[in-house]
Design a protein around this motif. Structure first.
Motif, PDB file in Angstrom:
ATOM      1  N   MET A 295       0.833  -1.192   0.000  1.00 18.48           N
ATOM      2  CA  MET A 295       0.000   0.000   0.000  1.00 18.48           C
ATOM      3  C   MET A 295       0.867   1.240   0.000  1.00 18.48           C
ATOM      4  O   MET A 295       1.680   1.447   0.900  1.00 18.48           O
ATOM      5  N   LEU A 296       0.699   2.037  -1.046  1.00 19.54           N
ATOM      6  CA  LEU A 296       1.530   3.213  -1.256  1.00 19.54           C
ATOM      7  C   LEU A 296       0.717   4.481  -1.055  1.00 19.54           C
ATOM      8  O   LEU A 296      -0.332   4.660  -1.679  1.00 19.54           O
ATOM      9  N   GLY A 324      -4.134   6.816  -2.159  1.00 20.28           N
ATOM     10  CA  GLY A 324      -3.328   5.615  -2.077  1.00 20.28           C
ATOM     11  C   GLY A 324      -3.555   4.660  -3.223  1.00 20.28           C
ATOM     12  O   GLY A 324      -4.584   4.703  -3.900  1.00 20.28           O
ATOM     13  N   TYR A 325      -2.568   3.812  -3.458  1.00 19.94           N
ATOM     14  CA  TYR A 325      -2.668   2.718  -4.408  1.00 19.94           C
ATOM     15  C   TYR A 325      -2.387   1.415  -3.665  1.00 19.94           C
ATOM     16  O   TYR A 325      -1.625   1.393  -2.698  1.00 19.94           O
ATOM     17  N   GLU A 326      -2.961   0.344  -4.172  1.00 21.56           N
ATOM     18  CA  GLU A 326      -2.772  -0.955  -3.529  1.00 21.56           C
ATOM     19  C   GLU A 326      -2.461  -2.031  -4.569  1.00 21.56           C
ATOM     20  O   GLU A 326      -3.229  -2.239  -5.511  1.00 21.56           O
ATOM     21  N   GLY A 327      -1.329  -2.667  -4.393  1.00 20.41           N
ATOM     22  CA  GLY A 327      -0.977  -3.817  -5.215  1.00 20.41           C
ATOM     23  C   GLY A 327      -0.818  -5.028  -4.318  1.00 20.41           C
ATOM     24  O   GLY A 327      -0.142  -4.955  -3.286  1.00 20.41           O
ATOM     25  N   GLY A 328      -1.440  -6.131  -4.675  1.00 24.25           N
ATOM     26  CA  GLY A 328      -1.453  -7.274  -3.763  1.00 24.25           C
ATOM     27  C   GLY A 328      -0.990  -8.572  -4.388  1.00 24.25           C
ATOM     28  O   GLY A 328      -1.026  -8.767  -5.605  1.00 24.25           O
ATOM     29  N   GLN A 329      -0.535  -9.461  -3.516  1.00 22.59           N
ATOM     30  CA  GLN A 329      -0.227 -10.854  -3.868  1.00 22.59           C
ATOM     31  C   GLN A 329      -1.113 -11.726  -2.985  1.00 22.59           C
ATOM     32  O   GLN A 329      -1.053 -11.637  -1.768  1.00 22.59           O
ATOM     33  N   TYR A 430       4.374   0.751  -9.862  1.00 22.48           N
ATOM     34  CA  TYR A 430       4.126   2.059  -9.245  1.00 22.48           C
ATOM     35  C   TYR A 430       5.040   3.128  -9.852  1.00 22.48           C
ATOM     36  O   TYR A 430       4.588   4.208 -10.263  1.00 22.48           O
ATOM     37  N   GLU A 431       6.325   2.843  -9.884  1.00 22.54           N
ATOM     38  CA  GLU A 431       7.287   3.862 -10.277  1.00 22.54           C
ATOM     39  C   GLU A 431       7.206   4.173 -11.760  1.00 22.54           C
ATOM     40  O   GLU A 431       7.420   5.315 -12.174  1.00 22.54           O
TER      41      GLU A 431
END
Length: 556
Positions: A295-296, A324-329, A430-431
């Protein structure tokens, strides 16, 4: 008189409570309750066999656990000393209730109906509904789709709700309110039907400017689901604000004071962002447990493919006041546990017992002796499909380089590495979209238990990795939300950032990249080995013309 905030953290297998001393910031007490029914995947308590991909939970476990853990932390504490309550629950855990807030699955007439039960985050029964909802959203040009990475995941709220409407219309017709389990617990505590803007925004395609997707959209996808928006009842409440006040009935059950303020709820992993003190743009928190979320905190921007993006005003995705952004595994600790339970020879278990070590700790010791790349193994960590950035739950894990000479510890290390490789893909995504990751803080059980995987994180990501200072990062985050609900008169803090600075302490342990390891992993990640396997197996499948396939299936 000492004052405390109470944090409730509902996880996949248990609920825990944490009592936060508002003067010193100390964790005054904690208590955990394991759900007797666990995750229901094979059959309902009445014996009804479940279809493949179902993952349900028993709401009575949540109620019984609530009383148990609150009484557990209140030993020696007077009711009036608790001045605020905050809570989090696993993301997109969906519940169907009547107008009094009683879950339909607790009623005798619906006890044998799978679609009346609480659907857990990792419930994958709505794959077809998710695909159809996405195809129709694309066809109609629904503007909200871009803010969720352009994908609709079967793990999110709306596909599970639509699944019930389509697969069991009687349950859907009898449902007054479809809501997140977190909002249901707030309803139980306060008697007020409220909905957390954070939960709705992260899991239900809700935007503060346009609301939920329209009835016309649901009708276009599934006529049976046209009335879904009518069943999303409740006043929207912002993160950090008061959702309601403890009722006399619940105060008596819990041994607390009537009128105690209860804060708006939050996703469990997002509570970990608060518990790690990540309150600035560029802070990223990796909550690593059975699954993992990155979570960024970020400036608002366009949607990122494969990433759940939060851009709506006042969304407060991770902490109040920030986007915010959320990337999950969706399979991390679960995969390690699966391997340890199913793929380890008896003589390894015997050796672990002789060393008085849990089997995973024993495997970690052996894996730590291996050089990077020594085994020749590469694994894609898709043991339960892929969340970010490919967003395809039909994909499966791949193991490359397996031979009859492969040892369990080699496989185990390759699994640890595969998890970190997947994490690095999310950071790169993200980057590449213009959102720098300035600081990484890890939370959850795995970071505090497995030094090897954390060093791999530092080396693969080529960054310093800081650790949350508590095993209960999510519960601490919820307690801080309880402190926010209690207000300045009890905490002395004007802003939410002041609350995190006052009550969060990072661990003394941190991990730093080792230059030679960074270079070796760079060659594995960027070089032909991992990249070739990833891009051959993953995007090749994902980029196939699935939209055309859906058009044929559904005659769009």
């Amino acid at each position: 008189m000492k004052k405390y905030a109470l944090g409730l953290d509902y996880g996949t297998l248990s609920v825990r409570a944490l009592l936060l001393d508002l003067e010193t910031g100390a964790e005054a007490a904690t208590c955990v309750y394991e759900y007797p029914h666990g995750v229901i995947t094979k059959a309902l308590p009445c014996g009804t066999v479940l279809p493949e991909g179902f993952a349900l939970e028993h709401p009575q476990d949540f109620l019984d656990g609530l009383e148990y853990v609150v009484h557990g932390v209140m030993q020696g504490i007077a009711p009036e000393q608790v001045v605020g309550i905050g809570l989090d629950i696993t993301s997109a855990t969906v519940l169907f209730t009547d107008d009094k807030g009683v879950p339909l699955c607790l009623k005798p007439e619906f006890a044998d109906r799978p679609h009346a039960w609480m659907k857990l985050w990792k419930h994958h029964g709505a794959l077809e509904e998710a695909a159809r909802l996405q195809a129709v959203a694309e066809e109609r040009g629904e503007s909200w789709l871009n803010y969720y990475g352009g994908w609709i995941s079967s793990e999110l709220f709306l596909p599970k709700a639509v699944e019930t409407a389509v697969k069991d219309p009687e349950v859907f017709a009898a449902t007054y309110n479809i809501l997140e389990a977190a909002d249901w617990i707030v309803w139980v505590l306060t008697g007020e039907m409220t909905r957390s803007i954070t939960l709705a925004g992260c899991n239900s395609n809700y935007r503060v400017d346009t609301g939920y997707p329209s009835a016309e959209y649901f009708k276009a996808a599934y006529p049976e689901a046209e009335k879904l928006p009518e069943k999303l009842v409740g006043k929207m409440v912002r993160l950090g604000d008061v959702a309601g006040y403890l009722t006399e009935e619940m105060a008596a059950k819990l041994g607390l004071m009537p009128g105690t303020p209860v804060g708006a709820s939050i996703v469990d992993s997002h509570a970990g962002v608060i518990g790690c003190g990540a309150a600035s743009v560029g802070d990223m928190v990796s909550v690593i447990g059975t699954s993992a979320n990155n979570m960024l905190n970020a400036e608002p921007g366009p949607g990122i493919s494969g990433i759940s993006g939060i851009q709506s005003s006042c969304m407060d995705a991770n902490v109040p006041g920030l986007y915010g952004y959320e990337g999950g595994q969706n399979c991390v600790g679960d995969a390690f546990a699966w391997f340890a339970h199913n793929c380890v020879p008896k003589h390894y278990q015997d050796a672990a017992d002789a060393a008085d070590l849990p089997i995973q700790a024993y495997l970690t010791e052996l894996a730590q002796k291996l050089a990077i790349g020594e085994s020749g193994l590469l694994i894609l960590d898709w043991f339960n499909g892929v969340r970010s950035p490919l967003m395809d739950f039909s994909l499966t894990a791949s193991i490359v380089g397996l031979t009859i000479r492969t040892k369990p510890e080699e496989l185990y290390r390759a699994m640890l590495e595969s998890t970190v490789f997947g994490n690095k893909r999310i950071i790169d995504t993200y980057e590449a979209a213009g959102h720098p990751v300035n600081r990484i803080i890890a939370s959850g059980g795995i970071p505090l238990k497995n030094p090897l995987i954390m060093q791999i994180y530092a080396d693969v990501c080529n960054r310093d990795i800081y650790l949350c200072g508590t095993m209960q990062g999510c519960a601490l985050g919820s307690a801080i939300l309880g402190a926010s609900a209690a207000g300045k008169e009890h905490t002395g803090c004007e802003t939410f950032k002041e609350l995190t600075e006052k009550y969060v302490i990072l661990s003394d342990v941190s991990y730093h990249p080792i230059p030679e390891n960074v270079e070796r992993y760079r060659k594995l990640m960027v070089g032909k080995e991992y990249t070739f396997v990833y891009e051959s197996v993953g995007p090749t499948f994902v980029s196939c013309d699935k939209k055309r396939i859906l058009q044929v299936i559904y005659n769009l």
